[in-house]
Design a protein around this motif. Sequence first.
Motif, mmCIF file in Angstrom:
data_model
loop_
_atom_site.group_PDB
_atom_site.id
_atom_site.type_symbol
_atom_site.label_atom_id
_atom_site.label_comp_id
_atom_site.label_asym_id
_atom_site.label_seq_id
_atom_site.Cartn_x
_atom_site.Cartn_y
_atom_site.Cartn_z
ATOM 1 N N ALA A 88 34.806 36.677 35.303
ATOM 2 C CA ALA A 88 36.172 36.952 35.754
ATOM 3 C C ALA A 88 37.078 37.234 34.557
ATOM 4 O O ALA A 88 37.897 38.154 34.590
ATOM 5 C CB ALA A 88 36.704 35.779 36.573
ATOM 6 N N PHE A 98 39.594 52.759 41.527
ATOM 7 C CA PHE A 98 38.584 53.132 42.521
ATOM 8 C C PHE A 98 38.920 54.456 43.189
ATOM 9 O O PHE A 98 40.081 54.862 43.257
ATOM 10 C CB PHE A 98 38.501 52.060 43.611
ATOM 11 C CG PHE A 98 38.121 50.694 43.112
ATOM 12 C CD1 PHE A 98 36.799 50.281 43.079
ATOM 13 C CD2 PHE A 98 39.094 49.803 42.681
ATOM 14 C CE1 PHE A 98 36.448 49.025 42.633
ATOM 15 C CE2 PHE A 98 38.748 48.538 42.222
ATOM 16 C CZ PHE A 98 37.419 48.143 42.200
ATOM 17 N N ASN A 102 42.130 50.979 46.860
ATOM 18 C CA ASN A 102 41.944 49.536 47.058
ATOM 19 C C ASN A 102 43.140 48.698 46.649
ATOM 20 O O ASN A 102 42.989 47.614 46.092
ATOM 21 C CB ASN A 102 40.702 49.037 46.304
ATOM 22 C CG ASN A 102 39.426 49.618 46.867
ATOM 23 O OD1 ASN A 102 39.438 50.178 47.961
ATOM 24 N ND2 ASN A 102 38.353 49.505 46.131
ATOM 25 N N GLY B 124 36.300 47.086 49.497
ATOM 26 C CA GLY B 124 37.056 47.441 48.295
ATOM 27 C C GLY B 124 38.151 46.442 47.942
ATOM 28 O O GLY B 124 38.508 46.305 46.771
ATOM 29 N N GLN B 125 38.693 45.745 48.947
ATOM 30 C CA GLN B 125 39.734 44.749 48.668
ATOM 31 C C GLN B 125 39.187 43.626 47.786
ATOM 32 O O GLN B 125 39.825 43.209 46.829
ATOM 33 C CB GLN B 125 40.275 44.166 49.984
ATOM 34 C CG GLN B 125 41.011 45.173 50.847
ATOM 35 C CD GLN B 125 42.405 45.467 50.326
ATOM 36 O OE1 GLN B 125 43.168 44.565 50.044
ATOM 37 N NE2 GLN B 125 42.731 46.738 50.180
ATOM 38 N N GLU B 127 36.507 43.867 45.907
ATOM 39 C CA GLU B 127 36.129 44.435 44.606
ATOM 40 C C GLU B 127 37.345 44.581 43.705
ATOM 41 O O GLU B 127 37.274 44.302 42.505
ATOM 42 C CB GLU B 127 35.451 45.796 44.802
ATOM 43 C CG GLU B 127 34.067 45.666 45.414
ATOM 44 C CD GLU B 127 33.341 47.002 45.480
ATOM 45 O OE1 GLU B 127 34.008 48.048 45.359
ATOM 46 O OE2 GLU B 127 32.110 46.980 45.654
ATOM 47 N N ALA B 128 38.468 45.021 44.292
ATOM 48 C CA ALA B 128 39.690 45.160 43.500
ATOM 49 C C ALA B 128 40.147 43.792 42.992
ATOM 50 O O ALA B 128 40.563 43.654 41.844
ATOM 51 C CB ALA B 128 40.790 45.812 44.333
ATOM 52 N N ALA B 129 40.033 42.780 43.855
ATOM 53 C CA ALA B 129 40.437 41.431 43.457
ATOM 54 C C ALA B 129 39.579 40.959 42.285
ATOM 55 O O ALA B 129 40.085 40.420 41.298
ATOM 56 C CB ALA B 129 40.316 40.474 44.639
ATOM 57 N N ARG B 130 38.266 41.181 42.388
ATOM 58 C CA ARG B 130 37.381 40.754 41.299
ATOM 59 C C ARG B 130 37.663 41.561 40.044
ATOM 60 O O ARG B 130 37.622 41.026 38.936
ATOM 61 C CB ARG B 130 35.919 40.932 41.710
ATOM 62 C CG ARG B 130 35.467 39.903 42.743
ATOM 63 C CD ARG B 130 34.348 40.435 43.582
ATOM 64 N NE ARG B 130 33.062 40.423 42.903
ATOM 65 C CZ ARG B 130 32.029 41.176 43.287
ATOM 66 N NH1 ARG B 130 32.147 41.983 44.323
ATOM 67 N NH2 ARG B 130 30.891 41.106 42.632
ATOM 68 N N SER B 131 37.956 42.846 40.206
ATOM 69 C CA SER B 131 38.082 43.687 39.017
ATOM 70 C C SER B 131 39.370 43.418 38.238
ATOM 71 O O SER B 131 39.461 43.790 37.080
ATOM 72 C CB SER B 131 37.961 45.168 39.371
ATOM 73 O OG SER B 131 39.141 45.611 39.995
ATOM 74 N N ILE B 132 40.377 42.761 38.847
ATOM 75 C CA ILE B 132 41.525 42.371 38.009
ATOM 76 C C ILE B 132 41.340 40.972 37.447
ATOM 77 O O ILE B 132 42.231 40.431 36.806
ATOM 78 C CB ILE B 132 42.895 42.471 38.729
ATOM 79 C CG1 ILE B 132 42.962 41.572 39.957
ATOM 80 C CG2 ILE B 132 43.233 43.908 39.072
ATOM 81 C CD1 ILE B 132 44.398 41.410 40.468
ATOM 82 N N GLY B 133 40.162 40.382 37.671
ATOM 83 C CA GLY B 133 39.844 39.116 37.009
ATOM 84 C C GLY B 133 40.076 37.883 37.856
ATOM 85 O O GLY B 133 40.021 36.769 37.338
ATOM 86 N N LEU B 134 40.355 38.059 39.153
ATOM 87 C CA LEU B 134 40.496 36.880 40.008
ATOM 88 C C LEU B 134 39.119 36.235 40.179
ATOM 89 O O LEU B 134 38.115 36.933 40.324
ATOM 90 C CB LEU B 134 41.057 37.256 41.381
ATOM 91 C CG LEU B 134 42.463 37.845 41.430
ATOM 92 C CD1 LEU B 134 42.858 38.144 42.883
ATOM 93 C CD2 LEU B 134 43.490 36.903 40.828
ATOM 94 N N THR B 135 39.086 34.902 40.161
ATOM 95 C CA THR B 135 37.825 34.204 40.425
ATOM 96 C C THR B 135 37.551 34.262 41.928
ATOM 97 O O THR B 135 38.398 34.701 42.707
ATOM 98 C CB THR B 135 37.915 32.725 40.003
ATOM 99 O OG1 THR B 135 38.967 32.117 40.756
ATOM 100 C CG2 THR B 135 38.218 32.601 38.517
ATOM 101 N N GLN B 138 40.213 32.381 43.797
ATOM 102 C CA GLN B 138 41.503 33.088 43.807
ATOM 103 C C GLN B 138 41.456 34.308 44.727
ATOM 104 O O GLN B 138 42.433 34.591 45.422
ATOM 105 C CB GLN B 138 41.864 33.529 42.383
ATOM 106 C CG GLN B 138 42.295 32.388 41.476
ATOM 107 C CD GLN B 138 42.531 32.863 40.055
ATOM 108 O OE1 GLN B 138 41.773 33.684 39.528
ATOM 109 N NE2 GLN B 138 43.574 32.351 39.422
ATOM 110 N N HIS B 142 44.194 34.570 47.652
ATOM 111 C CA HIS B 142 45.290 35.533 47.552
ATOM 112 C C HIS B 142 45.020 36.854 48.252
ATOM 113 O O HIS B 142 45.941 37.595 48.538
ATOM 114 C CB HIS B 142 45.620 35.791 46.079
ATOM 115 C CG HIS B 142 46.009 34.547 45.343
ATOM 116 N ND1 HIS B 142 47.101 33.794 45.695
ATOM 117 C CD2 HIS B 142 45.432 33.899 44.309
ATOM 118 C CE1 HIS B 142 47.194 32.743 44.889
ATOM 119 N NE2 HIS B 142 46.181 32.781 44.042
ATOM 120 N N VAL B 143 43.743 37.168 48.488
ATOM 121 C CA VAL B 143 43.435 38.480 49.061
ATOM 122 C C VAL B 143 42.664 38.376 50.382
ATOM 123 O O VAL B 143 43.097 38.914 51.397
ATOM 124 C CB VAL B 143 42.643 39.352 48.048
ATOM 125 C CG1 VAL B 143 42.301 40.703 48.667
ATOM 126 C CG2 VAL B 143 43.443 39.535 46.765
#
Lengths: 257, 226
Positions: A88, A98, A102, B124-125, B127-135, B138, B142-143
């Motif tokens: 993370a 993407f 997204n 994708g939601q 994936e986007a959450a993971r890609s901004i660094g959310l654990t 989180q 949050h998502v």
Amino acid sequence: MSEDANGFPEPSNEPLVVLQDVNKHFGDLHVLKDINLTVHHGEVVVVIGPSGSGKSTLCRTINRLETYESGTISVQGKALPEEGKALARLRADVGMVFQSFNLFSHKTILENVTMGPLKVRGVKPADAKKRAMELLDRVGVAHQAEKYPAQLSGGQQQRVAIARSLAMEPTVMLFDEPTSALDPEMINEVLDVMVQLAKSGMTMIVVTHEMGFARKAADRVVFMSDGAILEENTPEEFFTNPQTDRAQDFLSKILTH
Amino acid sequence: MLELIQEFELLAAFWMTIRLTLWSALFSLIIGTFVAIMRLSPVKVLQSIGTSYVNLLRNTPLTLIIVGTSLVLWGQLGLEPASRDSSTFIVDLNFRLAVLGLSVYHAAFVCEAIRSGVNTIPLGQAEAARSIGLTFGQSLRHVILPQGFRGAITPLGNTLIALTKNTTVASAIGVMDPAYQLDNIAEFRPDVLFLGFAVIALGFVVLTLPVGLIISALSSRLAVKR
């Protein structure tokens, strides 16, 4: 940082993203075949190739949205960790844009951009908001800050998605076909933002079908076909003098119109 | 009719239905959310615990669970969620055991409702959450869950309506709800049995109909626009 003739900063020789002998299968399909690729600080690498060539998968393995079976991928000298807190943290430093934007559908544009800084970086709300508004202004959607993603056009949403990634102050940005889901008249507004980003010295790995962007902004073009990297060259060399039959064939099909 | 309502304390009985429903709804929402998180987690062990919970509780008759809380949990295993010093010991005990049984049973349905809500969210939601660094946690908080709950309002509402009516099973362990009073009507006033049925049926319609309307309004108002 020195600049080239078009005002793009020259990349350094310092490796930032390194892929070594990366292999991946989807069932029987060998989607990544012995991928070796090094991206340096400040470099803009454009990955092109026919559909199903594995270029999106390649892009997604770099922040481990896709797993891979063998080989190593390292970012800033650190190998990608297993799924968990360390991964993370790494993803926070690797921006991702993407094809389908997204954006978080239940959050406003502003909240989309501030979420990462607030929850991951622990930035104070006032500072996060100020920075987010600067970024939204930079991509030209500041006046839409209080709206929800569904109220924006595709091009606007994608620019917000770029701002959301930039808010994390990433060391490298990945673009997975960022304009493929856009109406033609909206493609340029997104490409313009990406060109500006390239000029600012951001390290970028861009999977795209936009040859104009590749010619204009890329330091290097990587051509993939059937899961393997067939060619790596400067845009001038690649577009005027492709070495492999596959690349010649691909270019002849897309550049005739 | 008023006479019947007074004689068998039907207002108090329906107040009991409301209390059983509210407490059980609260606890089943909490338990169900936890079970849903287990089923959605990437950890295989947690997934199978969640799946087992749902399959076991969902497929067990509610009467068996409610009677089990009294005869097994309290009678055999000595679980006593009420104080013997209290003058309302038996009433409290039965009420709380009933809430326990109703909560664990409906939690299985709440879990599946939330899961169906989460399934409406594009991949994708996350994936986007993971890609901004959310654990993982989180991303859920949050998502995924905020969108999942909004998508789950209709099935959660159905579960709430089912729960309201299922509270009548609590009469099996002596909770004085409308079904308990209906037994009394059948025993002491068989002459007005038909009226008794009608009044109690009407009472449940009055309780559940507005819930259905509120749920429909909420689900269109809170729907996530994509």
